[in-house]
Motif scaffolding. Structure first.
Motif, PDB file in Angstrom:
ATOM      1  N   UNK A 173      16.607 -19.317  49.711  1.00 54.46           N
ATOM      2  CA  UNK A 173      17.834 -19.691  49.224  1.00 54.46           C
ATOM      3  C   UNK A 173      18.604 -20.841  49.859  1.00 54.46           C
ATOM      4  N   UNK A 174      19.635 -21.132  49.231  1.00 56.91           N
ATOM      5  CA  UNK A 174      20.572 -22.254  49.639  1.00 56.91           C
ATOM      6  C   UNK A 174      21.639 -21.654  50.309  1.00 56.91           C
ATOM      7  N   UNK A 175      21.829 -22.153  51.658  1.00 57.49           N
ATOM      8  CA  UNK A 175      22.723 -21.406  52.648  1.00 57.49           C
ATOM      9  C   UNK A 175      23.973 -22.882  52.644  1.00 57.49           C
ATOM     10  N   UNK A 176      24.959 -22.187  51.959  1.00 55.97           N
ATOM     11  CA  UNK A 176      26.067 -23.092  51.934  1.00 55.97           C
ATOM     12  C   UNK A 176      27.457 -22.263  51.555  1.00 55.97           C
ATOM     13  N   UNK A 177      28.229 -22.533  52.482  1.00 56.73           N
ATOM     14  CA  UNK A 177      29.599 -21.579  52.447  1.00 56.73           C
ATOM     15  C   UNK A 177      30.499 -22.565  51.431  1.00 56.73           C
ATOM     16  N   UNK A 178      30.887 -21.422  50.370  1.00 50.03           N
ATOM     17  CA  UNK A 178      31.726 -21.973  49.282  1.00 50.03           C
ATOM     18  C   UNK A 178      33.308 -21.905  49.723  1.00 50.03           C
ATOM     19  N   UNK A 179      33.777 -23.089  49.973  1.00 48.76           N
ATOM     20  CA  UNK A 179      35.040 -23.180  50.711  1.00 48.76           C
ATOM     21  C   UNK A 179      36.184 -22.680  49.692  1.00 48.76           C
ATOM     22  N   UNK A 180      37.311 -22.950  50.151  1.00 52.67           N
ATOM     23  CA  UNK A 180      38.675 -22.471  49.340  1.00 52.67           C
ATOM     24  C   UNK A 180      38.856 -23.481  48.138  1.00 52.67           C
ATOM     25  N   UNK A 181      38.313 -25.141  48.429  1.00 45.11           N
ATOM     26  CA  UNK A 181      38.828 -25.844  47.546  1.00 45.11           C
ATOM     27  C   UNK A 181      37.730 -25.827  46.296  1.00 45.11           C
ATOM     28  N   UNK A 182      36.330 -25.565  46.896  1.00 47.17           N
ATOM     29  CA  UNK A 182      35.573 -25.644  45.678  1.00 47.17           C
ATOM     30  C   UNK A 182      35.921 -24.249  44.755  1.00 47.17           C
ATOM     31  N   UNK A 183      36.253 -23.173  45.570  1.00 48.17           N
ATOM     32  CA  UNK A 183      36.502 -21.954  44.635  1.00 48.17           C
ATOM     33  C   UNK A 183      37.847 -22.322  43.790  1.00 48.17           C
ATOM     34  N   UNK A 184      38.801 -22.801  44.442  1.00 47.16           N
ATOM     35  CA  UNK A 184      39.717 -23.053  43.505  1.00 47.16           C
ATOM     36  C   UNK A 184      39.750 -24.040  42.331  1.00 47.16           C
ATOM     37  N   UNK A 185      38.859 -24.903  42.401  1.00 46.98           N
ATOM     38  CA  UNK A 185      38.486 -25.968  41.396  1.00 46.98           C
ATOM     39  C   UNK A 185      37.820 -24.944  40.360  1.00 46.98           C
ATOM     40  N   UNK A 186      36.741 -24.286  40.754  1.00 48.24           N
ATOM     41  CA  UNK A 186      35.980 -23.631  39.658  1.00 48.24           C
ATOM     42  C   UNK A 186      37.102 -22.439  38.999  1.00 48.24           C
ATOM     43  N   UNK A 187      37.891 -21.878  39.767  1.00 49.72           N
ATOM     44  CA  UNK A 187      38.728 -20.915  39.260  1.00 49.72           C
ATOM     45  C   UNK A 187      39.857 -21.339  38.435  1.00 49.72           C
ATOM     46  N   UNK A 188      40.513 -22.622  38.410  1.00 50.48           N
ATOM     47  CA  UNK A 188      41.468 -23.232  37.719  1.00 50.48           C
ATOM     48  C   UNK A 188      41.040 -24.190  36.788  1.00 50.48           C
ATOM     49  N   UNK A 189      39.771 -24.613  36.839  1.00 52.82           N
ATOM     50  CA  UNK A 189      39.439 -25.718  35.922  1.00 52.82           C
ATOM     51  C   UNK A 189      38.572 -25.237  34.861  1.00 52.82           C
ATOM     52  N   UNK A 190      37.423 -24.565  35.566  1.00 51.93           N
ATOM     53  CA  UNK A 190      36.269 -24.227  34.604  1.00 51.93           C
ATOM     54  C   UNK A 190      36.656 -22.831  33.828  1.00 51.93           C
TER      55      UNK A 190
END
Lengths: 160, 101
Positions: free
Chosen positions: A117-134
């Motif tokens: 597994x890749x342990x990496x917390x997905x922060x609010x910035x990455x989440x929002x970029x994925x949500x509103x762009x892709x």
């Protein structure tokens, strides 16, 4: 440490869900379900999704369950504790089917090999970029769907 | 670190509990909706587990979509339940078999 916490929360969630589905008073079932959703929110936090954990508490345990409680209070169901619980004739086929499906799913999952597994917390910035762009189009569709739900609920609840 | 397989097993068990709830509670439409909620939560757990395992934000975005979809579904269905209870004075699913009155 993280792993033990996950197993404790998983056991708490499953036990609360079993109590919720066997309870015949809807209000008690809702309270058990809120417990289950809090445990699930903590599991989401352990799975490196703090945003979804917050949304789970706010939307599910907050808004949706309060809506359920509101409707149960409004409906005036009489005496739900005297109502008939489904008999053993109802429980047995459903339990057998559920156990078969659960056993099949668990076997299928355990036969698969999982990579590291890749342990990496997905922060609010990455989440929002994925949500509103892709997924910007999906956001538009979801917002239209919520608007339609509001219109439908207003239509069904109007005075006549 | 939590293995993905254990998360998926937990989601499978949770989904089956919701399925049993839907299959059993024909006499109360609110308990049936609770079963649907449990199943949707199991789906969200799979999405978030995959997102944590492969390190992308897509699974979390889609679990947010599921939440928005659920809130729309619940609000509409509960409005329908209130409407039907006003007409028939019951929440038994089998009493709502006919579409016209």
């Amino acid at each position: 440490m993280e792993q033990y916490l996950f197993y404790i929360l998983a056991a708490a969630m499953l036990i609360a869900t079993v109590f919720a589905i066997t309870e015949k008073h809807p209000v008690h079932a809702i309270v058990y379900l809120v417990t289950s959703f809090f445990a699930l929110a903590a599991i989401f936090y352990l799975l490196a999704a703090p945003m979804i954990a917050a949304f789970e508490v706010i939307i599910y345990a907050g808004a949706v369950m309060v809506l359920f409680l509101f409707v149960i209070m409004m409906l005036d169901l009489g005496h739900p504790e005297k109502a008939a619980r489904p008999g053993i004739g109802h429980w047995l086929p459903a339990m057998v089917l559920g156990v078969v499906i659960a056993a099949a799913a668990v076997t299928a999952i355990t036969l698969r090999t999982t990579t590291a597994p890749a342990t990496r917390v997905i922060g609010i910035k990455e989440f929002s970029v994925a949500l509103f762009q892709r997924y910007g189009v999906a956001i538009e569709i979801i917002s239209m769907q919520l608007l339609f739900a509001v219109v439908g609920a207003l239509y069904l609840g109007r005075k006549r | 670190m939590i293995p993905l397989a254990h998360v998926l097993i937990l989601a499978a068990l949770l989904f089956c509990l919701g399925l049993v709830c839907v299959l059993v509670w024909k006499s109360n439409v609110i308990m049936l909706l609770i079963g649907i909620e449990i199943m949707l939560n199991a789906a969200m757990l799979v999405f978030v587990g995959g997102s944590g395992h492969w390190g992308g934000a897509d699974g979390q975005v889609f679990s947010l979509m599921i939440m928005a979809m659920t809130s729309a579904e619940v609000s509409l269905t509960l409005a329908l339940v209130v409407y039907l209870h006003r007409r028939r004075k019951t929440v038994d699913v089998d009493d709502f078999a006919s579409l016209k009155d």
